[in-house]
Design an enzyme around this catalytic site. Sequence first.
Site, PDB file in Angstrom:
ATOM      1  N   ARG A  20      -8.226  33.128  20.320  1.00  0.00           N
ATOM      2  CA  ARG A  20      -8.339  34.686  20.248  1.00  0.00           C
ATOM      3  C   ARG A  20      -7.216  35.258  21.403  1.00  0.00           C
ATOM      4  O   ARG A  20      -7.197  36.342  21.559  1.00  0.00           O
ATOM      5  CB  ARG A  20      -9.452  35.085  20.523  1.00  0.00           C
ATOM      6  CG  ARG A  20     -10.487  34.774  19.105  1.00  0.00           C
ATOM      7  CD  ARG A  20     -11.838  35.684  18.953  1.00  0.00           C
ATOM      8  NE  ARG A  20     -12.426  35.503  17.902  1.00  0.00           N
ATOM      9  CZ  ARG A  20     -13.509  34.368  17.729  1.00  0.00           C
ATOM     10  NH1 ARG A  20     -13.699  33.705  18.940  1.00  0.00           N
ATOM     11  NH2 ARG A  20     -14.397  34.416  16.649  1.00  0.00           N
ATOM     12  N   ASP A  45      -9.552  24.678  25.278  1.00  0.00           N
ATOM     13  CA  ASP A  45      -9.074  24.070  23.937  1.00  0.00           C
ATOM     14  C   ASP A  45      -8.045  25.089  23.227  1.00  0.00           C
ATOM     15  O   ASP A  45      -8.363  26.300  22.875  1.00  0.00           O
ATOM     16  CB  ASP A  45     -10.400  24.198  23.141  1.00  0.00           C
ATOM     17  CG  ASP A  45     -10.142  23.610  21.700  1.00  0.00           C
ATOM     18  OD1 ASP A  45      -9.989  22.612  21.537  1.00  0.00           O
ATOM     19  OD2 ASP A  45     -10.488  24.556  20.774  1.00  0.00           O
ATOM     20  N   TYR A  50      -3.205  28.035  16.336  1.00  0.00           N
ATOM     21  CA  TYR A  50      -3.882  29.095  16.827  1.00  0.00           C
ATOM     22  C   TYR A  50      -2.802  30.328  17.109  1.00  0.00           C
ATOM     23  O   TYR A  50      -1.933  30.329  17.901  1.00  0.00           O
ATOM     24  CB  TYR A  50      -4.494  28.828  18.116  1.00  0.00           C
ATOM     25  CG  TYR A  50      -5.822  28.206  17.925  1.00  0.00           C
ATOM     26  CD1 TYR A  50      -6.286  27.658  16.573  1.00  0.00           C
ATOM     27  CD2 TYR A  50      -6.640  27.570  18.708  1.00  0.00           C
ATOM     28  CE1 TYR A  50      -7.406  27.002  16.295  1.00  0.00           C
ATOM     29  CE2 TYR A  50      -7.579  26.926  18.657  1.00  0.00           C
ATOM     30  CZ  TYR A  50      -8.102  26.543  17.488  1.00  0.00           C
ATOM     31  OH  TYR A  50      -9.068  25.749  17.249  1.00  0.00           O
ATOM     32  N   ARG A 120      -7.666  18.547  11.084  1.00  0.00           N
ATOM     33  CA  ARG A 120      -8.787  18.027   9.988  1.00  0.00           C
ATOM     34  C   ARG A 120      -8.244  16.936   9.295  1.00  0.00           C
ATOM     35  O   ARG A 120      -6.860  16.536   9.236  1.00  0.00           O
ATOM     36  CB  ARG A 120      -8.658  19.394   8.976  1.00  0.00           C
ATOM     37  CG  ARG A 120      -9.439  20.565   9.471  1.00  0.00           C
ATOM     38  CD  ARG A 120     -10.005  21.648   8.571  1.00  0.00           C
ATOM     39  NE  ARG A 120     -10.574  22.619   9.136  1.00  0.00           N
ATOM     40  CZ  ARG A 120     -12.128  22.565   8.807  1.00  0.00           C
ATOM     41  NH1 ARG A 120     -12.647  21.454   8.475  1.00  0.00           N
ATOM     42  NH2 ARG A 120     -12.906  23.474   9.519  1.00  0.00           N
ATOM     43  N   SER A 149     -11.247  16.204  14.999  1.00  0.00           N
ATOM     44  CA  SER A 149     -11.822  17.201  14.700  1.00  0.00           C
ATOM     45  C   SER A 149     -12.443  17.457  13.235  1.00  0.00           C
ATOM     46  O   SER A 149     -11.399  17.159  12.580  1.00  0.00           O
ATOM     47  CB  SER A 149     -10.966  18.378  15.201  1.00  0.00           C
ATOM     48  OG  SER A 149     -11.956  19.756  14.838  1.00  0.00           O
ATOM     49  N   ASN A 150     -13.423  17.702  12.888  1.00  0.00           N
ATOM     50  CA  ASN A 150     -13.958  17.650  11.691  1.00  0.00           C
ATOM     51  C   ASN A 150     -14.047  16.524  10.768  1.00  0.00           C
ATOM     52  O   ASN A 150     -13.623  16.441   9.568  1.00  0.00           O
ATOM     53  CB  ASN A 150     -13.134  19.072  10.929  1.00  0.00           C
ATOM     54  CG  ASN A 150     -13.359  20.349  11.833  1.00  0.00           C
ATOM     55  OD1 ASN A 150     -14.282  20.726  11.779  1.00  0.00           O
ATOM     56  ND2 ASN A 150     -11.995  20.801  11.803  1.00  0.00           N
ATOM     57  N   GLN A 171     -14.622  17.262  17.423  1.00  0.00           N
ATOM     58  CA  GLN A 171     -15.038  18.744  17.573  1.00  0.00           C
ATOM     59  C   GLN A 171     -15.545  19.161  15.826  1.00  0.00           C
ATOM     60  O   GLN A 171     -14.688  19.084  15.051  1.00  0.00           O
ATOM     61  CB  GLN A 171     -13.810  19.531  17.843  1.00  0.00           C
ATOM     62  CG  GLN A 171     -14.129  21.104  18.169  1.00  0.00           C
ATOM     63  CD  GLN A 171     -12.869  21.743  18.641  1.00  0.00           C
ATOM     64  OE1 GLN A 171     -12.535  22.675  18.153  1.00  0.00           O
ATOM     65  NE2 GLN A 171     -12.492  21.585  20.064  1.00  0.00           N
ATOM     66  N   SER A 217     -17.553  27.549  17.049  1.00  0.00           N
ATOM     67  CA  SER A 217     -18.238  28.737  16.567  1.00  0.00           C
ATOM     68  C   SER A 217     -19.590  28.592  16.579  1.00  0.00           C
ATOM     69  O   SER A 217     -20.461  28.553  15.731  1.00  0.00           O
ATOM     70  CB  SER A 217     -17.873  28.810  14.786  1.00  0.00           C
ATOM     71  OG  SER A 217     -16.549  29.006  14.801  1.00  0.00           O
TER      72      SER A 217
END
Length: 307
Positions: A20, A45, A50, A120, A149-150, A171, A217
């Site tokens: 963000r 991170d 992003y 992903r 991640s994922n 992650q 999250s």
Amino acid sequence: MKEVTIRGQRVPSLMQGCMRISNLSETQVDALLHFDLEHGINFFDHADIYGGEGVCETIFGNVLKKQPALRDKMFIQSKCGIHRSETNHYDFSKDYIIQCVNKSLERLQCGYLDYLLLHRPDALMEPKEVADAFDALHSSGKVRHFGVSNHNPYQIELLKTTLQQPLEINQMQMSLLHTPMIDAGLNVNTFDSHGIERGAMTLDYCRLHAITMQCWSPFLYGMFEGNYLDNPKFPEVNQRLQELADHYHTTKAGIAIAWLLRHPANMQVVLGSCNTSHIKDIIDASDIVLTREEWYSLYVAAQNPLP
């Protein structure tokens, strides 16, 4: 602040998510980085998507360029593999992984990443191509450590058939209102929907193989559906969070993070907030060790049945 271990490397249990920071000015990002470092958060991170086409990495890198001495005080992590285009897709080809890292390093204005994660799963992945990319990046000094991640256990096992470097991180989304990795393990051999194995025992697998779980999250429910804190859809869990917050003299957010860190899986939590007051409350609560009764009471208040 509690620390965790990533393959022998001691790191803070809280890390600053940078998804963000595209909403902040460089001055505000500079202030955020200094606040984090002063309060023990030195793990940052990123992902190449992003803020759009690397916007968050660019802002972060502009701050580092003005203060290069900050780099040695940080662990910087980024992710790659999601290809944003007219037809969004995933790409774990050797050339694309190396291209992504080179662009990330250029934007971040630093010479190496401490950690690179595959963002992903790519259904068209060729493990040998990933291995060749990791070998090139590691031998050139551009990436020191690797993870995913994922990813589920069999996807990790498939990668491990060719990789020379260990996968040190996975992650995954996890919060008090997003617990499929816990649910199935508690509802073994039942007909309850919580017993459906959606995570292929990812949490237990990571514990068995010394892979650090990073939780993204930590305050969301569903898939980016919203924040559950103070959400009228979830009165029971908010009431219990408030009771424990009052007991431990902290906030609901602090207790929500303490709930994640109470799990023995050597977790790091990715904080998406850029509000230093909010971050400070969470840092102060990160050393709270909930009792088993308190931990399970929150799990049940989140509408997770125990068999």
